[in-house]
Design an enzyme around this catalytic site. Structure first.
Site, short mmCIF file in Angstrom:
data_model
loop_
_atom_site.label_atom_id
_atom_site.label_comp_id
_atom_site.label_asym_id
_atom_site.label_seq_id
_atom_site.Cartn_x
_atom_site.Cartn_y
_atom_site.Cartn_z
N MET A 1 -2.58 12.43 -42.56
CA MET A 1 -2.98 12.32 -43.95
C MET A 1 -3.70 10.99 -44.15
O MET A 1 -3.09 9.93 -44.10
CB MET A 1 -1.75 12.39 -44.86
CG MET A 1 -2.10 12.06 -46.26
SD MET A 1 -0.94 12.20 -47.61
CE MET A 1 0.64 12.43 -47.00
N PRO A 2 -5.02 11.01 -44.37
CA PRO A 2 -5.76 9.77 -44.59
C PRO A 2 -5.40 9.14 -45.94
O PRO A 2 -5.28 9.83 -46.94
CB PRO A 2 -7.22 10.20 -44.59
CG PRO A 2 -7.25 11.57 -44.03
CD PRO A 2 -5.91 12.16 -44.27
N TRP A 3 -5.25 7.83 -45.92
CA TRP A 3 -5.02 7.05 -47.14
C TRP A 3 -6.09 5.98 -47.17
O TRP A 3 -6.16 5.12 -46.29
CB TRP A 3 -3.63 6.43 -47.11
CG TRP A 3 -3.24 5.78 -48.38
CD1 TRP A 3 -2.69 6.39 -49.47
CD2 TRP A 3 -3.38 4.41 -48.74
NE1 TRP A 3 -2.47 5.49 -50.47
CE2 TRP A 3 -2.89 4.25 -50.05
CE3 TRP A 3 -3.88 3.29 -48.10
CZ2 TRP A 3 -2.88 3.03 -50.71
CZ3 TRP A 3 -3.88 2.07 -48.76
CH2 TRP A 3 -3.37 1.96 -50.06
N THR A 38 -5.18 16.53 -48.40
CA THR A 38 -4.41 15.49 -47.71
C THR A 38 -5.04 14.10 -47.85
O THR A 38 -4.47 13.11 -47.43
CB THR A 38 -4.27 15.80 -46.21
OG1 THR A 38 -5.56 15.81 -45.60
CG2 THR A 38 -3.57 17.13 -45.99
N SER A 40 -6.00 10.85 -49.69
CA SER A 40 -5.55 10.03 -50.82
C SER A 40 -6.45 8.81 -50.91
O SER A 40 -6.64 8.10 -49.92
CB SER A 40 -4.09 9.60 -50.59
OG SER A 40 -3.66 8.77 -51.62
#
Length: 64
Positions: A1-3, A38, A40
């Site tokens: 999940m990239p943030w 996914t 953010s």
């Protein structure tokens, strides 16, 4: 999940941030194989009193 955190000088509009969020999300989906849900993204608006380049605050640039 990239943030993703994007620090910007204050003053960008909601529309500019929305378009940026869409473009960054598309790029991550295309190049990293993740799904849009996914990704953010946090936009951090930084005032010129809290950002410096070359030892000088942005709010003080151009001042002696």
């Amino acid at each position: 999940m990239p943030w993703i955190r994007i620090d910007l000088s204050e003053g960008r509009t909601v529309e500019q941030k929305q378009k940026t969020a869409e473009a960054v999300t598309r790029a991550l989906v295309e190049h990293c194989g993740c799904t849009p849900g996914t990704v953010s993204i946090v936009f951090n608006d930084v005032s010129d009193d809290n950002w410096a380049f070359g030892g000088k605050l942005l709010s003080q640039r151009g001042k002696p």
